[in-house]
Scaffold this motif. Structure first.
Motif, PDB file in Angstrom:
ATOM      1  N   ALA A   1       0.830  -1.202   0.000  1.00  0.00           N
ATOM      2  CA  ALA A   1       0.000   0.000   0.000  1.00  0.00           C
ATOM      3  C   ALA A   1       0.867   1.255   0.000  1.00  0.00           C
ATOM      4  O   ALA A   1       0.582   2.206  -0.721  1.00  0.00           O
ATOM      5  CB  ALA A   1      -0.931  -0.006   1.211  1.00  0.00           C
ATOM      6  N   GLY A   2       1.934   1.239   0.775  1.00  0.00           N
ATOM      7  CA  GLY A   2       2.829   2.388   0.830  1.00  0.00           C
ATOM      8  C   GLY A   2       3.539   2.657  -0.478  1.00  0.00           C
ATOM      9  O   GLY A   2       3.904   3.795  -0.780  1.00  0.00           O
ATOM     10  N   ALA A   3       3.730   1.624  -1.277  1.00  0.00           N
ATOM     11  CA  ALA A   3       4.382   1.804  -2.577  1.00  0.00           C
ATOM     12  C   ALA A   3       3.480   2.540  -3.566  1.00  0.00           C
ATOM     13  O   ALA A   3       3.968   3.161  -4.510  1.00  0.00           O
ATOM     14  CB  ALA A   3       4.778   0.449  -3.150  1.00  0.00           C
ATOM     15  N   PHE A   4       2.169   2.480  -3.345  1.00  0.00           N
ATOM     16  CA  PHE A   4       1.234   3.106  -4.272  1.00  0.00           C
ATOM     17  C   PHE A   4       0.647   4.414  -3.761  1.00  0.00           C
ATOM     18  O   PHE A   4       0.063   5.163  -4.533  1.00  0.00           O
ATOM     19  CB  PHE A   4       0.086   2.146  -4.596  1.00  0.00           C
ATOM     20  CG  PHE A   4       0.518   0.990  -5.441  1.00  0.00           C
ATOM     21  CD1 PHE A   4       0.682   1.142  -6.806  1.00  0.00           C
ATOM     22  CD2 PHE A   4       0.787  -0.237  -4.878  1.00  0.00           C
ATOM     23  CE1 PHE A   4       1.098   0.081  -7.589  1.00  0.00           C
ATOM     24  CE2 PHE A   4       1.199  -1.308  -5.646  1.00  0.00           C
ATOM     25  CZ  PHE A   4       1.355  -1.145  -7.023  1.00  0.00           C
ATOM     26  N   ALA A   5       0.767   4.673  -2.479  1.00  0.00           N
ATOM     27  CA  ALA A   5       0.166   5.882  -1.915  1.00  0.00           C
ATOM     28  C   ALA A   5       1.079   6.474  -0.851  1.00  0.00           C
ATOM     29  O   ALA A   5       1.463   5.784   0.084  1.00  0.00           O
ATOM     30  CB  ALA A   5      -1.196   5.549  -1.323  1.00  0.00           C
ATOM     31  N   SER A   6       1.407   7.738  -1.024  1.00  0.00           N
ATOM     32  CA  SER A   6       2.256   8.393  -0.024  1.00  0.00           C
ATOM     33  C   SER A   6       1.439   8.984   1.118  1.00  0.00           C
ATOM     34  O   SER A   6       1.934   9.159   2.229  1.00  0.00           O
ATOM     35  CB  SER A   6       3.103   9.488  -0.681  1.00  0.00           C
ATOM     36  OG  SER A   6       2.267  10.423  -1.335  1.00  0.00           O
ATOM     37  N   ASP A   7       0.187   9.292   0.869  1.00  0.00           N
ATOM     38  CA  ASP A   7      -0.698   9.815   1.892  1.00  0.00           C
ATOM     39  C   ASP A   7      -1.064   8.691   2.860  1.00  0.00           C
ATOM     40  O   ASP A   7      -1.538   7.630   2.439  1.00  0.00           O
ATOM     41  CB  ASP A   7      -1.966  10.378   1.243  1.00  0.00           C
ATOM     42  CG  ASP A   7      -2.982  10.832   2.270  1.00  0.00           C
ATOM     43  OD1 ASP A   7      -2.620  11.648   3.135  1.00  0.00           O
ATOM     44  OD2 ASP A   7      -4.134  10.343   2.218  1.00  0.00           O
ATOM     45  N   PRO A   8      -0.859   8.867   4.169  1.00  0.00           N
ATOM     46  CA  PRO A   8      -1.115   7.796   5.125  1.00  0.00           C
ATOM     47  C   PRO A   8      -2.568   7.298   5.145  1.00  0.00           C
ATOM     48  O   PRO A   8      -2.815   6.107   5.300  1.00  0.00           O
ATOM     49  CB  PRO A   8      -0.740   8.396   6.480  1.00  0.00           C
ATOM     50  CG  PRO A   8       0.017   9.630   6.199  1.00  0.00           C
ATOM     51  CD  PRO A   8      -0.303  10.049   4.805  1.00  0.00           C
ATOM     52  N   VAL A   9      -3.536   8.183   4.965  1.00  0.00           N
ATOM     53  CA  VAL A   9      -4.944   7.779   4.977  1.00  0.00           C
ATOM     54  C   VAL A   9      -5.257   6.924   3.744  1.00  0.00           C
ATOM     55  O   VAL A   9      -5.919   5.882   3.840  1.00  0.00           O
ATOM     56  CB  VAL A   9      -5.873   9.015   5.047  1.00  0.00           C
ATOM     57  CG1 VAL A   9      -7.333   8.614   4.915  1.00  0.00           C
ATOM     58  CG2 VAL A   9      -5.636   9.777   6.338  1.00  0.00           C
TER      59      VAL A   9
ATOM     60  N   ASP B   1      -3.588   3.560   4.121  1.00  0.00           N
ATOM     61  CA  ASP B   1      -4.317   2.695   5.051  1.00  0.00           C
ATOM     62  C   ASP B   1      -5.563   2.114   4.396  1.00  0.00           C
ATOM     63  O   ASP B   1      -5.886   0.948   4.594  1.00  0.00           O
ATOM     64  CB  ASP B   1      -4.697   3.468   6.315  1.00  0.00           C
ATOM     65  CG  ASP B   1      -5.334   2.562   7.343  1.00  0.00           C
ATOM     66  OD1 ASP B   1      -4.690   1.558   7.727  1.00  0.00           O
ATOM     67  OD2 ASP B   1      -6.479   2.833   7.755  1.00  0.00           O
ATOM     68  N   SER B   2      -6.270   2.917   3.607  1.00  0.00           N
ATOM     69  CA  SER B   2      -7.442   2.412   2.897  1.00  0.00           C
ATOM     70  C   SER B   2      -7.038   1.332   1.892  1.00  0.00           C
ATOM     71  O   SER B   2      -7.707   0.303   1.771  1.00  0.00           O
ATOM     72  CB  SER B   2      -8.154   3.561   2.173  1.00  0.00           C
ATOM     73  OG  SER B   2      -9.327   3.105   1.564  1.00  0.00           O
ATOM     74  N   CYS B   3      -5.942   1.547   1.207  1.00  0.00           N
ATOM     75  CA  CYS B   3      -5.416   0.546   0.270  1.00  0.00           C
ATOM     76  C   CYS B   3      -5.051  -0.736   1.010  1.00  0.00           C
ATOM     77  O   CYS B   3      -5.370  -1.840   0.553  1.00  0.00           O
ATOM     78  CB  CYS B   3      -4.200   1.127  -0.452  1.00  0.00           C
ATOM     79  SG  CYS B   3      -3.409  -0.002  -1.593  1.00  0.00           S
TER      80      CYS B   3
END
Length: 127
Positions: free
Chosen positions: A12-20, A23-25
């Protein structure tokens, strides 16, 4: 599925830098990872129906499942409690996962019945 549950935060962190968003991912992956075997059943059944030239059953199940998925997500979001660790998005992910599981199982059963009824002879399909 168990292995994937340990690495979902990294994925998830590899695709989204925003923490929220990450987390949803992560929650989406954790919900869907458990229905991957049913997704595989669906893929095999779709291929088998295609090889037999009998794709109508599979199409009807897919379209029906997608319509029910939307209704299920809507009902879940508007009737189940949000908060205490559960978000509206989690209910959408759950509706997606459940519809995938049901769709895979139904397609498997339909192909088995089709095959037992004398269908199931592979045909050459050319593009």
């Amino acid at each position: 599925a168990i292995l994937m549950s340990f690495v979902t935060p990294q994925i998830a962190g590899a695709f989204a830098s925003d923490p929220v968003t990450a987390d949803s991912c992560r929650r989406y992956l954790l919900t869907n990872v458990w229905v991957w075997p049913f997704m595989a059943l669906e893929g095999v059944a779709d291929g088998a129906f295609t090889a037999c030239g009998a794709t109508t059953r599979s199409l009807i199940v897919s379209v029906s499942s997608n319509v029910l998925r939307i209704g299920g997500a809507y009902l879940a979001v508007h009737t189940l409690p949000v908060g205490k660790g559960a978000s509206a998005a989690d209910y959408v992910w759950l509706a997606i996962a459940l519809s995938c599981a049901i769709r895979g199982f139904v397609k498997k059963v339909l192909f088995e019945r089709y095959f037992q009824a004398g269908g199931g002879e592979a045909k050459m399909v050319t593009a």
